[in-house]
Design an enzyme around this catalytic site. Structure first.
Site, PDB file in Angstrom:
ATOM      1  N   LYS A 186       0.826  -1.257  -0.017  1.00 15.67           N
ATOM      2  CA  LYS A 186       0.005   0.039   0.250  1.00 15.67           C
ATOM      3  C   LYS A 186       0.998   1.310  -0.051  1.00 15.67           C
ATOM      4  CE  LYS A 186      -3.276   1.754   3.495  1.00 15.67           C
ATOM      5  NZ  LYS A 186      -2.667   3.147   4.081  1.00 15.67           N
TER       6      LYS A 186
HETATM    7  P1  FBP Z   1      -6.425   7.238   4.742  1.00 13.73           P
HETATM    8  O1  FBP Z   1      -6.775   6.729   3.574  1.00 13.73           O
HETATM    9  O2  FBP Z   1      -7.393   7.753   5.765  1.00 13.73           O
HETATM   10  O3  FBP Z   1      -5.190   8.076   4.496  1.00 13.73           O
HETATM   11  O4  FBP Z   1      -5.938   5.966   5.348  1.00 13.73           O
HETATM   12  C1  FBP Z   1      -4.500   5.435   5.311  1.00 13.73           C
HETATM   13  C2  FBP Z   1      -3.570   5.490   6.456  1.00 13.73           C
HETATM   14  O5  FBP Z   1      -2.552   4.886   5.963  1.00 13.73           O
HETATM   15  C3  FBP Z   1      -4.076   4.896   7.660  1.00 13.73           C
HETATM   16  O6  FBP Z   1      -3.988   3.549   7.683  1.00 13.73           O
HETATM   17  C4  FBP Z   1      -3.287   5.621   8.532  1.00 13.73           C
HETATM   18  O7  FBP Z   1      -3.766   5.599   9.820  1.00 13.73           O
HETATM   19  C5  FBP Z   1      -3.084   6.856   7.919  1.00 13.73           C
HETATM   20  O8  FBP Z   1      -3.207   7.008   6.615  1.00 13.73           O
HETATM   21  C6  FBP Z   1      -1.533   7.543   8.258  1.00 13.73           C
HETATM   22  O9  FBP Z   1      -1.812   8.732   7.724  1.00 13.73           O
HETATM   23  P2  FBP Z   1      -0.680   9.886   8.087  1.00 13.73           P
HETATM   24  O10 FBP Z   1       0.680   8.898   8.603  1.00 13.73           O
HETATM   25  O11 FBP Z   1      -0.355  10.143   6.791  1.00 13.73           O
HETATM   26  O12 FBP Z   1      -1.148  10.822   8.964  1.00 13.73           O
END
Ligand code: FBP
Length: 277
Positions: A186
């Site tokens: 991902k």
């Molecule tokens: P989102 O689609 O809301 O961005 O979620 C994906 C994700 O990877 C989550 O699994 C994780 O909590 C978050 O984004 C991390 O976001 P960041 O570190 O960018 O604040």
């Protein structure tokens, strides 16, 4: 057909539950840990409210932490595949420790819970990259032994990473993740179909796009989803764009129409205008 050992059969069976014809819309729901409850609208702060919606949207899997999975199991178990997130970090930590994920669960937990996969994050380029990569390497080995698919959140992030959407750093991060042995990756969008195609090409295993902060204009996000699918991505792993949307059920369905049916962003956007009974 060649006979396979049991762990290979287990991994294939679980992967086939997550990916339908090789594609998936996975709902990411680890934000209560990573960002805190402020990510959720007040009337959606109870995890059960959002889980009910994404089950209704028929997402292909839900990625979440152990405690939330335990508190909501009756809503998703036997209906939607579950990916246990086993690393994390809170946003409360001091700035110098924001680039470090630590262990929050185990492959044993995942086996006990009947999970279909295990997920963890590596911040490639972070000062303590080696700790996260080593932890994920161990998790991947344990997953391989248990017949459990592993999904790595490959995020380029660190003092020398100026732009975490830069195609070359994303491509490096996903290739490094593939070299660790992850089954699914991902990662961030790189800004164009052409550049994301190069990310997919260099990765050898299915790549899914990470959602990111919610786009105010839904159509713009749907166009990005179409772009990564055109690039050969296996789907998307989305949190905020689903659970912060006016109607998470319809948003999940709109994403599914692009990922599974190849719908145009415009056609998918029409789903958002539908009325639900
Ligand atoms: P989102 O689609 O809301 O961005 O979620 C994906 C994700 O990877 C989550 O699994 C994780 O909590 C978050 O984004 C991390 O976001 P960041 O570190 O960018 O604040």
């Amino acid at each position: 057909m060649q006979r396979q050992v049991s762990s290979a059969v287990g991994k294939a069976a679980r992967l086939n539950r997550i990916l339908k014809n090789g594609k998936a819309v996975i709902f990411a729901f680890d934000h209560g840990f990573e960002h805190g409850p402020s990510d959720f609208q007040p009337d959606r702060v109870d995890a059960r409210t959002i889980i009910k919606m994404v089950v209704e949207a028929n997402v292909d899997a839900i990625m979440m932490n152990k405690g939330i999975a335990e508190a909501t199991w009756d809503l998703w178990a036997g209906k939607v595949p579950f990916i246990l997130k086993v690393t994390g970090k809170t946003s409360m930590r001091p700035p110098e420790l924001q680039l470090l994920q630590y262990k929050t669960g185990s492959v044993r937990d995942a086996v006990a819970m009947g999970a279909d996969g295990v997920a963890g994050t590596v911040y490639w380029g972070a000062p303590r990259e080696e700790e996260m990569a080593a932890a994920l390497s161990t998790i991947i080995s344990e997953c391989d032994f248990a017949g459990m698919p592993s999904m790595v959140l490959a995020y380029p992030r660190g003092p020398s990473i100026k732009n975490h959407n830069d195609p070359e750093v994303v491509r490096y991060a996903t290739r490094a993740t593939a070299e660790l042995g992850a089954d699914l990756i991902k990662t961030h969008y790189t800004g164009s179909t052409e550049s994301f195609r190069e990310v997919v090409r260099a990765s050898s295993v299915p790549v899914l796009m990470s959602g990111g902060t919610r786009e105010d204009v839904a159509l713009e996000f749907l166009e990005v989803v179409k772009s990564v699918m055109d690039a050969g991505a296996a789907g998307v792993v989305v949190g905020r764009n689903i659970f912060q949307s006016p109607d998470p059920v319809l948003f999940g369905k709109a994403l599914r129409s692009i990922v599974h049916e190849g719908a145009s962003p415009g056609k998918a956007a029409k789903i958002l205008a539908e009325k639900r009974g």
